[in-house]
Write a protein that holds these residues in place. Structure first.
Motif, PDB file in Angstrom:
ATOM      1  N   UNK A   1      -3.371  -8.622   1.169  1.00 41.10           N
ATOM      2  CA  UNK A   1      -1.979  -8.518   0.718  1.00 41.10           C
ATOM      3  C   UNK A   1      -1.271  -9.869   0.761  1.00 41.10           C
ATOM      4  N   UNK A   2      -0.293 -10.061  -0.128  1.00 38.08           N
ATOM      5  CA  UNK A   2       0.553 -11.259  -0.032  1.00 38.08           C
ATOM      6  C   UNK A   2       1.491 -11.137   1.163  1.00 38.08           C
ATOM      7  N   UNK A   3       1.984 -12.260   1.633  1.00 42.22           N
ATOM      8  CA  UNK A   3       3.000 -12.235   2.688  1.00 42.22           C
ATOM      9  C   UNK A   3       4.404 -12.283   2.101  1.00 42.22           C
ATOM     10  N   UNK A   4       4.500 -12.654   0.800  1.00 39.75           N
ATOM     11  CA  UNK A   4       5.805 -12.730   0.134  1.00 39.75           C
ATOM     12  C   UNK A   4       5.641 -12.356  -1.333  1.00 39.75           C
ATOM     13  N   UNK A   5       6.697 -11.761  -1.884  1.00 39.92           N
ATOM     14  CA  UNK A   5       6.712 -11.415  -3.307  1.00 39.92           C
ATOM     15  C   UNK A   5       8.015 -11.936  -3.913  1.00 39.92           C
ATOM     16  N   UNK A   6       7.889 -12.640  -5.030  1.00 45.37           N
ATOM     17  CA  UNK A   6       9.041 -13.123  -5.787  1.00 45.37           C
ATOM     18  C   UNK A   6       9.131 -12.263  -7.049  1.00 45.37           C
ATOM     19  N   UNK A   7      10.164 -11.439  -7.139  1.00 40.62           N
ATOM     20  CA  UNK A   7      10.375 -10.581  -8.308  1.00 40.62           C
ATOM     21  C   UNK A   7      11.303 -11.276  -9.284  1.00 40.62           C
ATOM     22  N   UNK A   8      11.048 -11.103 -10.583  1.00 40.30           N
ATOM     23  CA  UNK A   8      11.804 -11.813 -11.621  1.00 40.30           C
ATOM     24  C   UNK A   8      13.233 -11.342 -11.775  1.00 40.30           C
ATOM     25  N   UNK A   9      13.582 -10.210 -11.173  1.00 38.72           N
ATOM     26  CA  UNK A   9      14.997  -9.848 -11.105  1.00 38.72           C
ATOM     27  C   UNK A   9      15.240  -8.966  -9.889  1.00 38.72           C
ATOM     28  N   UNK A  10      16.506  -8.730  -9.570  1.00 37.47           N
ATOM     29  CA  UNK A  10      16.865  -8.010  -8.352  1.00 37.47           C
ATOM     30  C   UNK A  10      16.527  -6.527  -8.423  1.00 37.47           C
ATOM     31  N   UNK A  11      16.590  -5.949  -9.619  1.00 34.14           N
ATOM     32  CA  UNK A  11      16.292  -4.530  -9.748  1.00 34.14           C
ATOM     33  C   UNK A  11      14.832  -4.249  -9.389  1.00 34.14           C
ATOM     34  N   UNK A  12      13.935  -5.117  -9.834  1.00 34.37           N
ATOM     35  CA  UNK A  12      12.532  -4.945  -9.456  1.00 34.37           C
ATOM     36  C   UNK A  12      12.338  -5.219  -7.967  1.00 34.37           C
ATOM     37  N   UNK A  13      13.061  -6.187  -7.429  1.00 34.07           N
ATOM     38  CA  UNK A  13      12.979  -6.467  -5.997  1.00 34.07           C
ATOM     39  C   UNK A  13      13.418  -5.256  -5.185  1.00 34.07           C
ATOM     40  N   UNK A  14      14.438  -4.538  -5.675  1.00 37.15           N
ATOM     41  CA  UNK A  14      14.901  -3.325  -4.989  1.00 37.15           C
ATOM     42  C   UNK A  14      13.804  -2.264  -4.991  1.00 37.15           C
ATOM     43  N   UNK A  15      13.068  -2.150  -6.100  1.00 33.74           N
ATOM     44  CA  UNK A  15      11.939  -1.224  -6.152  1.00 33.74           C
ATOM     45  C   UNK A  15      10.863  -1.596  -5.152  1.00 33.74           C
ATOM     46  N   UNK A  16      10.605  -2.890  -5.012  1.00 37.26           N
ATOM     47  CA  UNK A  16       9.645  -3.375  -4.022  1.00 37.26           C
ATOM     48  C   UNK A  16      10.057  -2.990  -2.601  1.00 37.26           C
ATOM     49  N   UNK A  17      11.327  -3.204  -2.289  1.00 41.64           N
ATOM     50  CA  UNK A  17      11.828  -2.892  -0.946  1.00 41.64           C
ATOM     51  C   UNK A  17      11.709  -1.405  -0.651  1.00 41.64           C
ATOM     52  N   UNK A  18      12.017  -0.563  -1.653  1.00 43.37           N
ATOM     53  CA  UNK A  18      11.961   0.884  -1.448  1.00 43.37           C
ATOM     54  C   UNK A  18      10.541   1.348  -1.141  1.00 43.37           C
ATOM     55  N   UNK A  19       9.574   0.850  -1.908  1.00 42.90           N
ATOM     56  CA  UNK A  19       8.178   1.246  -1.685  1.00 42.90           C
ATOM     57  C   UNK A  19       7.672   0.725  -0.345  1.00 42.90           C
ATOM     58  N   UNK A  20       8.044  -0.489   0.007  1.00 41.60           N
ATOM     59  CA  UNK A  20       7.638  -1.046   1.298  1.00 41.60           C
ATOM     60  C   UNK A  20       8.138  -0.150   2.434  1.00 41.60           C
ATOM     61  N   UNK A  21       9.381   0.286   2.320  1.00 41.79           N
ATOM     62  CA  UNK A  21       9.946   1.158   3.351  1.00 41.79           C
ATOM     63  C   UNK A  21       9.191   2.483   3.421  1.00 41.79           C
ATOM     64  N   UNK A  22       8.900   3.074   2.246  1.00 46.70           N
ATOM     65  CA  UNK A  22       8.184   4.345   2.195  1.00 46.70           C
ATOM     66  C   UNK A  22       6.779   4.235   2.785  1.00 46.70           C
ATOM     67  N   UNK A  23       6.165   3.082   2.649  1.00 41.64           N
ATOM     68  CA  UNK A  23       4.795   2.889   3.128  1.00 41.64           C
ATOM     69  C   UNK A  23       4.740   2.283   4.522  1.00 41.64           C
TER      70      UNK A  23
END
Length: 342
Positions: free
Chosen positions: A244-266
């Motif tokens: 796994x990566x230690x960091x993710x750079x998303x091209x916009x904030x909406x996608x970053x929010x999706x990343x945060x939500x899935x991380x929390x769920x997992x």
């Protein structure tokens, strides 16, 4: 070389033979400023040679202004467009203009464009991404002689105003910041390929990784569409990787929010197990938890600059539209961890 006089000369004929844009021709016949005397004289001479006489009904040449301003978008939802809309509404209200918002969901929809431009006399139009790069839209506005400014374009159009940030440099500096925090395994979620900024942001990420001596891993570069759902899909793809990566750079904030939500769920701790960065500094960046480290671009200021260009404050004395590059800012919040001492 002798020119054959057209039977019914048009503004396009005058512009072509005079070697200027149709917007410049429109300015001359509207008795507007920002056209040099030499160009004005040449346009009038060509018009006289062609026996061209502008009709009061001709688009873009009527003496009276309509005080109608246009904003063309592909999707009226989202925080980015809300900022653009709010800014231009404020500008229109201050200048005594009415704003018409046209939603062009299908690229190259020439039939709808003709209908819109034949029914409404716009004094000016601002194009938001990705409409700003639709050549059918650009050509239709040129033909109609409508003064136009574009926000964040990628396709060249020297006869139209341009406001933007340096997307490449912004993505470079955000990636550079993640590297400075000790991250070496940095993933990237791409943006909608229809948006010119997507490629520039990807290039900035790649170049920063190379400059930092880090390998760009193919499986760390994941497709996205600037949507929350695509951010979730990207998160699952990255978190399913064995390495796994230690960091993710998303091209916009909406996608970053999706990343945060899935991380929390997992059950993945952000930022201690996975740091996340975004782009835009939308309202969601400070309402999600942890607050998002992101690139702030001054969207409202850019929209206001586009309006001012059309109103005549952003053109040079020759009547050429000017480009305006606005500053960006790296907003450091709580979603990125410093792992240099790990």
């Amino acid at each position: 070389m002798a020119y054959i006089k057209p039977k019914n000369a048009t503004m396009s004929d005058v512009a072509r033979l005079a070697g200027v844009s149709m917007k410049t021709v429109s300015r001359v016949f509207n008795n507007e400023k920002y056209v040099s005397k030499d160009k004005r004289d040449k346009i009038l001479a060509v018009a006289d040679e062609l026996n061209f006489r502008p009709s009061l009904q001709a688009r873009g040449l009527a003496g009276a202004k309509s005080h109608i301003f246009g904003l063309f978008v592909d999707d009226p939802s989202g925080d980015y467009i809300s900022k653009v809309l709010r800014s231009i509404l404020n500008q229109c209200e201050a200048a005594g203009y009415h704003l018409v918002v046209e939603v062009l969901k299908e690229r190259g929809n020439e039939a709808k464009l003709r209908q819109v431009l034949n029914s409404i006399k716009f004094d000016g139009v601002v194009l938001s991404p990705p409409i700003c790069d639709d050549t059918v839209v650009l050509n239709a506005l040129r033909t109609s002689g409508v003064p136009t400014a574009r926000i964040g374009p990628g396709v060249p159009a020297d006869d139209m105003g341009k406001v933007a940030i340096d997307e490449f440099q912004a993505a470079f500096e955000m990636t550079e910041y993640l590297i400075s925090m000790g991250h070496k395994k940095i993933a990237f979620v791409k943006g909608d390929p229809n948006h010119a900024c997507s490629l520039d942001r990807e290039r900035g990420y790649v170049r920063a990784m190379q400059a930092g001596g880090l390998r760009v891993q193919h499986d760390y570069m994941v497709a996205g569409m600037f949507s929350y759902a695509s951010g979730r899909a990207a998160a699952n793809a990255l978190l399913d990787l064995e390495d796994r990566p230690t960091a993710v750079f998303a091209s916009n904030d909406e996608m970053a929010a999706g990343l945060l939500a899935v991380a929390r769920e997992r059950g993945v701790d952000v930022p201690n197990e996975l740091s996340v960065a975004g782009f835009d500094d939308d309202a969601i960046a400070t309402t999600i938890s942890p607050a998002l480290t992101t690139v702030r671009q001054p969207v409202e200021g850019m929209a206001a600059a586009a309006f001012e260009m059309i109103m005549g404050e952003g053109v040079d004395e020759e009547g050429h539209e000017m480009s305006s590059v606005h500053p960006f800012e790296i907003c450091v919040r709580d979603s990125v961890a410093d792992i240099r001492n790990r």
